[in-house]
Design an enzyme around this catalytic site. Sequence first.
Site, PDB file in Angstrom:
ATOM      1  N   MET A   1      87.492  58.971 -16.540  1.00 22.76           N
ATOM      2  CA  MET A   1      87.856  59.147 -17.897  1.00 22.76           C
ATOM      3  C   MET A   1      88.898  59.978 -18.164  1.00 22.76           C
ATOM      4  O   MET A   1      88.700  61.287 -18.782  1.00 22.76           O
ATOM      5  CB  MET A   1      86.484  59.376 -18.505  1.00 22.76           C
ATOM      6  CG  MET A   1      85.855  60.752 -18.244  1.00 22.76           C
ATOM      7  SD  MET A   1      84.099  60.103 -18.590  1.00 22.76           S
ATOM      8  CE  MET A   1      83.938  58.953 -17.554  1.00 22.76           C
ATOM      9  N   PRO A   2      90.174  59.591 -17.946  1.00 20.89           N
ATOM     10  CA  PRO A   2      91.412  60.474 -18.027  1.00 20.89           C
ATOM     11  C   PRO A   2      91.720  60.767 -19.494  1.00 20.89           C
ATOM     12  O   PRO A   2      91.347  60.178 -20.456  1.00 20.89           O
ATOM     13  CB  PRO A   2      92.641  59.945 -17.337  1.00 20.89           C
ATOM     14  CG  PRO A   2      91.788  58.813 -16.830  1.00 20.89           C
ATOM     15  CD  PRO A   2      90.582  58.406 -17.374  1.00 20.89           C
TER      16      PRO A   2
END
EC number: 5.3.2.-
Lengths: 75, 75, 75, 75, 75, 75
Positions: free
Chosen positions: F1-2
């Site tokens: 989950m950047p």
Amino acid sequence: MPYVNIKITREDATPDQKAALIRGVTDLLVEVLNKDPATTFVVIDEVALEDWGVGGLPVAEFRRQRLSADRLTES
Amino acid sequence: MPYVNIKITREDATPDQKAALIRGVTDLLVEVLNKDPATTFVVIDEVALEDWGVGGLPVAEFRRQRLSADRLTES
Amino acid sequence: MPYVNIKITREDATPDQKAALIRGVTDLLVEVLNKDPATTFVVIDEVALEDWGVGGLPVAEFRRQRLSADRLTES
Amino acid sequence: MPYVNIKITREDATPDQKAALIRGVTDLLVEVLNKDPATTFVVIDEVALEDWGVGGLPVAEFRRQRLSADRLTES
Amino acid sequence: MPYVNIKITREDATPDQKAALIRGVTDLLVEVLNKDPATTFVVIDEVALEDWGVGGLPVAEFRRQRLSADRLTES
Amino acid sequence: MPYVNIKITREDATPDQKAALIRGVTDLLVEVLNKDPATTFVVIDEVALEDWGVGGLPVAEFRRQRLSADRLTES
């Protein structure tokens, strides 16, 4: 109440140098904007060379290529 | 879809305390702004004491001086 | 001395809601980590919808597509 | 190649004052860490008073309360 | 002179993958906005799983619960 | 989950160009690290020229001086 974040590559900055950065930035905010040191935060982040890019390359590779280019220019 | 970054000095925060921060901030955004938890990110950064400055000093030195000043005042 | 940055999309958050976020996050840091409110900063950034992306799309477009998908699923 | 982000409350900082911050921070990084100014970035963010919290309150309210407290102490 | 910060969970990204991110983001800024790579910085932060929250939970817990939910749905 | 934050100087980037940045960065994270686009956030900040410094100068002044230097070199 300023907040200052300083990001530098991780290359052996000493605690004294970090203290000098903290002192210097805080003094600057007092001089230029009359900020209160008591509510001035400075946070320093040291970033590993492989995690910092410039010119499309990780820093270490970027420096190697620039050095090579300089040598070509000089010769 | 909020993004929250929490910076604290590195002083033995436990995984449970971090989980409590993540839970608490997310709940707060639901309550106050009706945000969707599924798209709420919380990122915690722990910062070494020598990398955090306040009052123009690294935190550890800042605390020492404040403690000394308190003692002078009390005596 | 924590520093908290809350980024939300710009969608009519009121000054009262922002004050509630500031109060809530500060209280949370007191409860969980016993931090001093006097040296707890909270900075809120409101980000225009066209400047926030999720799922590879600006938020407004992302919501439109998700809404369409939901309708297809329901019908 | 440092990157410095300075966050201040939005209170009529002039372009000249901002230029002085940029100059001062860059000089500091040259002096303390011998950084190259050509690859030193400084980004200033001005934050509206309602978006900055300290002591659990938006800045304007925080200042009002502190002022009131000072007056009580003095009288 | 763009500055790009990429935050990812710390999960064994290799130096080559990081170099690919640096290269790719820099190329993108050249293509879309004609930015100069020489003044384009990319900084990658790897964040420990316990320091990243989503859905009100630390990432590892979030994934466990989603996995469980998926299994329930499938069965 | 950047989470990706792109800071650029404010110089007439269009909504379409911003969408191209959002799309491009998200695709890159899928390709290089197999990240899920649904939990990839991209936030773009446009920074006024007077708020961005390089070489110890605000960007506009930096460009003027570099242009003058180039002309001297060429003549």
